[in-house]
Design an enzyme around this catalytic site. Structure first.
Site, PDB file in Angstrom:
ATOM      1  N   GLU A   1      -2.019   1.562   4.533  1.00 18.82           N
ATOM      2  CA  GLU A   1      -3.106   2.206   3.703  1.00 18.82           C
ATOM      3  C   GLU A   1      -3.140   4.045   4.531  1.00 18.82           C
ATOM      4  O   GLU A   1      -3.203   4.340   3.830  1.00 18.82           O
ATOM      5  CB  GLU A   1      -4.686   1.709   4.005  1.00 18.82           C
ATOM      6  CG  GLU A   1      -5.528   0.896   3.374  1.00 18.82           C
ATOM      7  CD  GLU A   1      -5.316  -0.726   4.204  1.00 18.82           C
ATOM      8  OE1 GLU A   1      -4.816  -0.744   4.920  1.00 18.82           O
ATOM      9  OE2 GLU A   1      -6.249  -0.720   4.058  1.00 18.82           O
TER      10      GLU A   1
ATOM     11  N   ARG B   1       0.695  -1.323   0.279  1.00 22.84           N
ATOM     12  CA  ARG B   1      -0.233   0.039  -0.121  1.00 22.84           C
ATOM     13  C   ARG B   1       0.838   1.380  -0.025  1.00 22.84           C
ATOM     14  O   ARG B   1       0.783   2.323  -0.694  1.00 22.84           O
ATOM     15  CB  ARG B   1      -1.087  -0.199   1.119  1.00 22.84           C
ATOM     16  CG  ARG B   1      -2.143  -1.117   0.735  1.00 22.84           C
ATOM     17  CD  ARG B   1      -2.091  -1.493   0.327  1.00 22.84           C
ATOM     18  NE  ARG B   1      -3.150  -2.703   0.640  1.00 22.84           N
ATOM     19  CZ  ARG B   1      -3.535  -3.603   1.227  1.00 22.84           C
ATOM     20  NH1 ARG B   1      -3.056  -3.990   2.370  1.00 22.84           N
ATOM     21  NH2 ARG B   1      -4.471  -4.376   1.094  1.00 22.84           N
TER      22      ARG B   1
ATOM     23  N   TRP C   1      -0.900  -2.869   8.568  1.00 24.51           N
ATOM     24  CA  TRP C   1      -2.147  -2.275   7.010  1.00 24.51           C
ATOM     25  C   TRP C   1      -1.110  -1.027   6.415  1.00 24.51           C
ATOM     26  O   TRP C   1      -1.871   0.021   7.716  1.00 24.51           O
ATOM     27  CB  TRP C   1      -2.904  -2.847   6.990  1.00 24.51           C
ATOM     28  CG  TRP C   1      -3.152  -4.337   7.659  1.00 24.51           C
ATOM     29  CD1 TRP C   1      -3.829  -4.854   8.558  1.00 24.51           C
ATOM     30  CD2 TRP C   1      -2.537  -4.882   6.606  1.00 24.51           C
ATOM     31  NE1 TRP C   1      -3.917  -5.718   8.299  1.00 24.51           N
ATOM     32  CE2 TRP C   1      -3.019  -6.352   7.400  1.00 24.51           C
ATOM     33  CE3 TRP C   1      -2.420  -5.891   5.453  1.00 24.51           C
ATOM     34  CZ2 TRP C   1      -3.241  -7.655   6.554  1.00 24.51           C
ATOM     35  CZ3 TRP C   1      -1.993  -6.468   4.972  1.00 24.51           C
ATOM     36  CH2 TRP C   1      -2.812  -7.838   5.449  1.00 24.51           C
TER      37      TRP C   1
ATOM     38  N   GLU D   1      -9.705 -12.844   2.650  1.00 25.57           N
ATOM     39  CA  GLU D   1     -10.800 -11.638   1.469  1.00 25.57           C
ATOM     40  C   GLU D   1     -10.639 -11.698   0.059  1.00 25.57           C
ATOM     41  O   GLU D   1     -10.285 -10.753  -0.930  1.00 25.57           O
ATOM     42  CB  GLU D   1     -10.234  -9.932   1.452  1.00 25.57           C
ATOM     43  CG  GLU D   1      -9.933  -9.983   3.258  1.00 25.57           C
ATOM     44  CD  GLU D   1      -9.476  -8.763   3.555  1.00 25.57           C
ATOM     45  OE1 GLU D   1     -10.495  -8.275   4.487  1.00 25.57           O
ATOM     46  OE2 GLU D   1      -9.057  -8.113   3.530  1.00 25.57           O
TER      47      GLU D   1
ATOM     48  N   TYR E   1      -3.116  -5.477  15.177  1.00 20.67           N
ATOM     49  CA  TYR E   1      -3.348  -5.038  13.805  1.00 20.67           C
ATOM     50  C   TYR E   1      -3.187  -3.430  14.756  1.00 20.67           C
ATOM     51  O   TYR E   1      -3.891  -2.612  15.113  1.00 20.67           O
ATOM     52  CB  TYR E   1      -4.617  -5.184  13.579  1.00 20.67           C
ATOM     53  CG  TYR E   1      -4.902  -5.807  12.576  1.00 20.67           C
ATOM     54  CD1 TYR E   1      -4.348  -7.137  12.985  1.00 20.67           C
ATOM     55  CD2 TYR E   1      -6.237  -5.635  10.984  1.00 20.67           C
ATOM     56  CE1 TYR E   1      -4.676  -8.107  11.539  1.00 20.67           C
ATOM     57  CE2 TYR E   1      -6.593  -6.976  10.014  1.00 20.67           C
ATOM     58  CZ  TYR E   1      -5.342  -7.934  11.072  1.00 20.67           C
ATOM     59  OH  TYR E   1      -5.269  -9.035   9.895  1.00 20.67           O
ATOM     60  N   LEU E   2      -1.710  -2.382  13.912  1.00 18.32           N
ATOM     61  CA  LEU E   2      -1.242  -1.528  14.406  1.00 18.32           C
ATOM     62  C   LEU E   2      -1.468  -0.251  14.098  1.00 18.32           C
ATOM     63  O   LEU E   2      -1.806   0.905  14.049  1.00 18.32           O
ATOM     64  CB  LEU E   2       0.063  -1.944  14.476  1.00 18.32           C
ATOM     65  CG  LEU E   2       1.261  -2.728  15.245  1.00 18.32           C
ATOM     66  CD1 LEU E   2       2.877  -2.544  15.648  1.00 18.32           C
ATOM     67  CD2 LEU E   2       0.255  -2.850  17.367  1.00 18.32           C
ATOM     68  N   ASP E   3      -3.071  -0.906  12.897  1.00 16.58           N
ATOM     69  CA  ASP E   3      -3.172  -0.067  12.051  1.00 16.58           C
ATOM     70  C   ASP E   3      -4.160   0.892  12.158  1.00 16.58           C
ATOM     71  O   ASP E   3      -4.805   1.936  12.194  1.00 16.58           O
ATOM     72  CB  ASP E   3      -3.543   0.460  10.555  1.00 16.58           C
ATOM     73  CG  ASP E   3      -4.614  -0.829   9.610  1.00 16.58           C
ATOM     74  OD1 ASP E   3      -4.341  -2.298  11.020  1.00 16.58           O
ATOM     75  OD2 ASP E   3      -5.146  -1.770   9.431  1.00 16.58           O
TER      76      ASP E   3
ATOM     77  N   TRP F   1      -7.410 -14.171  12.112  1.00 15.96           N
ATOM     78  CA  TRP F   1      -7.100 -12.889  13.022  1.00 15.96           C
ATOM     79  C   TRP F   1      -7.931 -12.513  12.936  1.00 15.96           C
ATOM     80  O   TRP F   1      -8.317 -11.427  13.527  1.00 15.96           O
ATOM     81  CB  TRP F   1      -6.412 -11.671  10.944  1.00 15.96           C
ATOM     82  CG  TRP F   1      -7.187 -12.333  10.062  1.00 15.96           C
ATOM     83  CD1 TRP F   1      -7.130 -13.358   8.858  1.00 15.96           C
ATOM     84  CD2 TRP F   1      -8.247 -11.227   9.764  1.00 15.96           C
ATOM     85  NE1 TRP F   1      -7.899 -13.262   8.054  1.00 15.96           N
ATOM     86  CE2 TRP F   1      -8.949 -11.503   8.239  1.00 15.96           C
ATOM     87  CE3 TRP F   1      -8.304  -9.646   9.933  1.00 15.96           C
ATOM     88  CZ2 TRP F   1      -9.623 -10.889   7.205  1.00 15.96           C
ATOM     89  CZ3 TRP F   1      -9.701  -8.805   8.676  1.00 15.96           C
ATOM     90  CH2 TRP F   1      -9.468  -9.537   7.676  1.00 15.96           C
TER      91      TRP F   1
ATOM     92  N   HIS G   1      -6.474 -10.085  -3.131  1.00 19.43           N
ATOM     93  CA  HIS G   1      -5.473  -9.017  -3.423  1.00 19.43           C
ATOM     94  C   HIS G   1      -4.492  -9.172  -4.484  1.00 19.43           C
ATOM     95  O   HIS G   1      -3.066  -9.043  -4.100  1.00 19.43           O
ATOM     96  CB  HIS G   1      -4.997  -8.987  -1.723  1.00 19.43           C
ATOM     97  CG  HIS G   1      -6.156  -8.461  -0.952  1.00 19.43           C
ATOM     98  ND1 HIS G   1      -6.128  -7.062  -0.659  1.00 19.43           N
ATOM     99  CD2 HIS G   1      -6.818  -9.363   0.220  1.00 19.43           C
ATOM    100  CE1 HIS G   1      -7.008  -7.107  -0.154  1.00 19.43           C
ATOM    101  NE2 HIS G   1      -6.881  -8.376   0.665  1.00 19.43           N
TER     102      HIS G   1
ATOM    103  N   ASP H   1      -0.183  -6.794  -3.159  1.00 18.51           N
ATOM    104  CA  ASP H   1      -1.888  -6.585  -2.895  1.00 18.51           C
ATOM    105  C   ASP H   1      -2.364  -5.887  -3.827  1.00 18.51           C
ATOM    106  O   ASP H   1      -1.806  -5.875  -5.022  1.00 18.51           O
ATOM    107  CB  ASP H   1      -1.663  -5.098  -1.475  1.00 18.51           C
ATOM    108  CG  ASP H   1      -2.873  -6.142  -0.845  1.00 18.51           C
ATOM    109  OD1 ASP H   1      -3.698  -5.725  -1.188  1.00 18.51           O
ATOM    110  OD2 ASP H   1      -2.785  -6.155   0.666  1.00 18.51           O
TER     111      ASP H   1
HETATM  112  C1  ACM Z   1      -6.955  -8.938   6.446  1.00 18.91           C
HETATM  113  O1  ACM Z   1      -6.617  -8.256   7.399  1.00 18.91           O
HETATM  114  N1  ACM Z   1      -6.663  -9.660   5.346  1.00 18.91           N
HETATM  115  C2  ACM Z   1      -6.028 -10.242   6.633  1.00 18.91           C
END
Ligand code: ACM
Length: 524
Positions: free
Chosen positions: A471, A165, A469, A328, A418-420, A393, A264, A194
């Protein structure tokens, strides 16, 4: 470019706190007894290095030289001993013993990796200025006397960085690994591809990076459609990825690459539309966030593509585990594709949805034949083919489901790893993944081994991992703001196991001086 987070603390170098409690180790050692007195390094202090222990001596010199100027030359009678002793018991593959007396220091381990972990402990026990990047004259380089025996609780302590990203150049990845190693994190999971970018060159498919490595623009902020109109791109060279692997190995860190499939994968499809389900359609590298329903097709050419890409990936990354995504993956395109319908029939599958498991089975079997272990994201815990290591997750109980189903598991419960997500609900937080807050206490309080696990099930939980992640994290400053100090809590959970909050937070208060000496742009 995003503005730096408002409350980031990139401190001026003079602001380094002079003397945190030296015993404030992160992660906390399994057993440590501190005693009166200290050992002092002098400019002429020498190292006695037993056969095979040289990589640990090299790392110690590399880490200490910039701030301390210590050269630590070898000598048969040196007072600081780094000893590899394969006959030692009870230390496993990463444990070490450290004895510090007023006149000598003895670091021992059964493996080089154990010595590398002990080197990081030695570094933490010095005054925090020892971690600075430039000379700190006049500081007495002392270690408190201590007896430490230290063994990790869990073998997998990872951190994932999404460079798809937002691309980060190699020098930042090297620093990122340095910070992981300081915290005894042993896996760097590199999310290389991705929908929004493909970052690894593949000689058989040059357009993956030439076309797939660039997108026209980027949506800024989590709410809506405001885009910056600025192209974003980047890709590593093979030589750079090789340097990363070697740099990490010298610190006892394994780089595990992730190549996303069958979902993805929009950046790959922008480069090679014939790998999709509608080969006539021209696609761009995606400029939106979220789940894209454009996915790989299931014709034989696609499997050839995956195998060829993974062969090149295996050439660069010696990691036993290789991640192939799997998350996903909407199956709407397969539902409409005559080729997919043909595959469903020829394989005797229940329907297009079953193609997901079929796809992962085929690619996973290929990796297994090459002696590697496939890893994928698990979305229920029970849907992955046998032999896959599962990154669970979505829900807290999925780690348990996957382990009971016979998978090795990396507990990646998003509300704890998840640190985002922003780390507080406060108005000062920079924009993050919407829909939640993952506070320091959430990370600290999450035991990767579920309480309900039987001993056999618990043995399947390899460990845990932080995930960033990107973004909404375009710059190294934002990455560090989101990562620290939450990664310190995850390191404790993986290496030490549950620790009382008061114990962790008081150690963190001392450890902060080290992060500041390293000029980590941490959350306050
Ligand atoms: C994920 O958060 N799509 C693995």
């Amino acid at each position: 470019m995003s503005p730096p987070p408002r409350s980031a603390t990139t401190l001026p170098e003079t602001a380094v706190t002079p003397s945190p409690p030296r015993t404030a180790l992160v992660p906390r050692p399994a057993k440590a007894r501190f005693k009166a007195g200290h050992f002092t390094f002098g400019t002429d202090t020498r190292l006695r290095v037993t056969a095979g222990a040289e990589p640990a001596a090299e790392l110690l010199r590399t880490l200490l030289a910039p701030a301390t100027g210590l050269r630590l030359p070898p000598a048969a009678d040196g007072p600081v001993v780094l000893a590899l002793d394969t006959a030692l018991t009870g230390l496993g593959s990463e444990g070490y013993g450290l004895t510090i007396g007023p006149r000598s220091v003895l670091l021992r381990a059964r493996t080089v990796t154990g010595l590398l972990r002990g080197v990081q402990t030695l570094r933490q026990l010095l005054p925090a200025q020892a971690l600075a990047a430039t000379p700190r004259p006049g500081v007495p380089w002392t270690l408190p006397c201590a007896d430490i025996t230290d063994v990790p609780r869990l073998p997998w302590r990872g951190a994932m960085l999404d460079v798809a990203r937002h691309f980060q150049p190699l020098p930042y990845l090297l620093r990122y690994v340095d910070l992981l190693a300081l915290h005894k994190i042993n896996v760097f999971h590199l999310h290389l591809t991705d929908d929004q970018g493909w970052r690894m060159p593949v000689s058989a498919y040059p357009k993956l990076t030439e076309i797939g490595g660039h997108r026209r623009r980027t949506i800024r902020g989590p709410s809506g459609d405001h885009h910056d109109g600025t192209p974003h791109g980047g890709a590593y060279t093979r030589a750079e990825l090789g340097r990363l692997v070697a740099h990490a190995a010298a610190r006892g860190v394994t780089v595990m690459p992730e190549i996303e499939m069958p979902g993805h994968s929009r950046a790959a499809l922008a480069a090679y539309p014939h790998l999709g389900n509608r080969p006539e359609r021209a696609l761009d590298v995606w400029t939106r966030w979220g789940v894209c329903d454009t996915i790989l097709g299931v014709h034989e050419e696609v499997l050839d593509f995956c195998r060829t890409v993974l062969e090149e990936v295996m050439d660069v990354f010696p990691s036993q585990h290789l991640h192939i995504g799997g998350d996903e993956c909407p199956t709407t395109e397969w539902e409409r594709s005559p080729a997919a319908a043909g595959r469903v029939r020829s394989e005797g599958l229940a329907g297009p949805a079953a193609l997901h498991g079929w796809f992962l089975t085929r690619v996973g079997a290929f990796l297994s034949r090459q002696g590697r272990r496939p890893v994928a994201w698990a979305e229920t815990g029970t849907e992955l083919p046998p032999g896959f290591t599962a990154m669970a997750w979505r829900d807290p109980e999925h780690a348990l489901h996957a382990a009971r189903h016979g998978h090795d598991v990396i507990n990646s419960y998003h509300r704890a790893t998840y640190l985002d997500y922003p780390q507080s609900p406060g108005p000062d937080e920079p924009p993050g993944q919407p829909g939640g807050v993952v506070g320091l206490r959430d990370v600290h309080g999450h035991d990767p081994v579920p309480a309900a696990a039987s001993p056999q099930t618990a043995a399947r939980i390899l460990g845990t991992q932080a995930h960033l992640w990107t973004e909404y994290a375009a710059t190294p400053a934002r990455i560090e703001y989101l990562t620290y100090p939450r990664l310190c809590a995850l390191a404790d959970a993986g290496w030490t196991g549950p620790t009382p909050w008061a114990d962790f937070s008081s150690r963190l208060a001392g450890h902060t001086a080290r992060l500041d000496a390293l000029r980590v742009a941490r959350h306050p």
